[in-house]
Design a protein around this motif. Sequence first.
Motif, PDB file in Angstrom:
ATOM      1  N   CYS A  86       7.411   1.226   3.633  1.00 37.04           N
ATOM      2  CA  CYS A  86       5.976   1.239   3.333  1.00 37.04           C
ATOM      3  C   CYS A  86       5.641   0.500   2.039  1.00 37.04           C
ATOM      4  N   LYS A  87       6.629   0.192   1.240  1.00 34.18           N
ATOM      5  CA  LYS A  87       6.414  -0.582   0.011  1.00 34.18           C
ATOM      6  C   LYS A  87       6.511  -2.092   0.263  1.00 34.18           C
ATOM      7  N   GLU A  88       6.964  -2.488   1.445  1.00 35.13           N
ATOM      8  CA  GLU A  88       7.210  -3.898   1.748  1.00 35.13           C
ATOM      9  C   GLU A  88       5.984  -4.567   2.376  1.00 35.13           C
ATOM     10  N   PRO A  89       5.428  -5.586   1.722  1.00 39.54           N
ATOM     11  CA  PRO A  89       4.294  -6.312   2.317  1.00 39.54           C
ATOM     12  C   PRO A  89       4.597  -6.898   3.691  1.00 39.54           C
ATOM     13  N   THR A  90       5.852  -7.274   3.960  1.00 38.57           N
ATOM     14  CA  THR A  90       6.168  -7.799   5.298  1.00 38.57           C
ATOM     15  C   THR A  90       6.049  -6.698   6.349  1.00 38.57           C
ATOM     16  N   PHE A  91       6.343  -5.457   5.966  1.00 41.10           N
ATOM     17  CA  PHE A  91       6.170  -4.328   6.888  1.00 41.10           C
ATOM     18  C   PHE A  91       4.689  -4.120   7.162  1.00 41.10           C
ATOM     19  N   TRP A  92       3.850  -4.290   6.139  1.00 44.60           N
ATOM     20  CA  TRP A  92       2.400  -4.184   6.331  1.00 44.60           C
ATOM     21  C   TRP A  92       1.945  -5.223   7.358  1.00 44.60           C
ATOM     22  N   ALA A  93       2.443  -6.462   7.201  1.00 46.57           N
ATOM     23  CA  ALA A  93       2.059  -7.536   8.125  1.00 46.57           C
ATOM     24  C   ALA A  93       2.485  -7.189   9.549  1.00 46.57           C
ATOM     25  N   PHE A  94       3.679  -6.637   9.700  1.00 47.78           N
ATOM     26  CA  PHE A  94       4.154  -6.206  11.015  1.00 47.78           C
ATOM     27  C   PHE A  94       3.216  -5.159  11.609  1.00 47.78           C
ATOM     28  N   LEU A  95       2.849  -4.171  10.801  1.00 47.24           N
ATOM     29  CA  LEU A  95       1.958  -3.115  11.296  1.00 47.24           C
ATOM     30  C   LEU A  95       0.618  -3.684  11.744  1.00 47.24           C
ATOM     31  N   VAL A  96       0.114  -4.662  10.996  1.00 44.96           N
ATOM     32  CA  VAL A  96      -1.167  -5.285  11.346  1.00 44.96           C
ATOM     33  C   VAL A  96      -1.028  -6.113  12.623  1.00 44.96           C
ATOM     34  N   TRP A 104      -2.940  -2.699   4.776  1.00 46.18           N
ATOM     35  CA  TRP A 104      -2.962  -3.768   3.768  1.00 46.18           C
ATOM     36  C   TRP A 104      -2.457  -3.281   2.418  1.00 46.18           C
ATOM     37  N   SER A 105      -1.890  -2.061   2.396  1.00 43.93           N
ATOM     38  CA  SER A 105      -1.364  -1.498   1.148  1.00 43.93           C
ATOM     39  C   SER A 105      -0.278  -0.487   1.489  1.00 43.93           C
ATOM     40  N   GLU A 106       0.417  -0.023   0.475  1.00 39.01           N
ATOM     41  CA  GLU A 106       1.461   0.969   0.681  1.00 39.01           C
ATOM     42  C   GLU A 106       0.871   2.260   1.257  1.00 39.01           C
TER      43      GLU A 106
END
Length: 109
Positions: free
Chosen positions: A42-52, A60-62
């Motif tokens: 949840c701290k990884e911006p690439t994981f955020w992109a995957f979720l989106v 778009w945030s942790e």
Amino acid sequence: MGTRYQCVIVEINDDETPRDHKAEERDKWRALGATKQAGIRCKEPTFWAFLVEEMNCCAWSEAEAAEAVRDICRVASRADLDKPGHSLERVRWFDLDNQYQAWRIRENG
């Protein structure tokens, strides 16, 4: 053509078997447990992109990623992922993390 030579350097263990760094990394990741894994992801911006992109979540945030993980895994808290009696929720987390890793491989070719 003349004679050609090739040299390969392989790191070996004390018992002279080849050392597998990727397997060691996987074992360390698994040893963390689902709760810590989810916290790290949840701290990884690439994981955020995957979720989106893949899960159609607003992440778009942790904090938003943490909320998405709780929703997807159907837990009140990520800490629940390692509690007894939450095996289905834990399986959901591992499935989500596996999908993320496959997505990263596809994206980075």
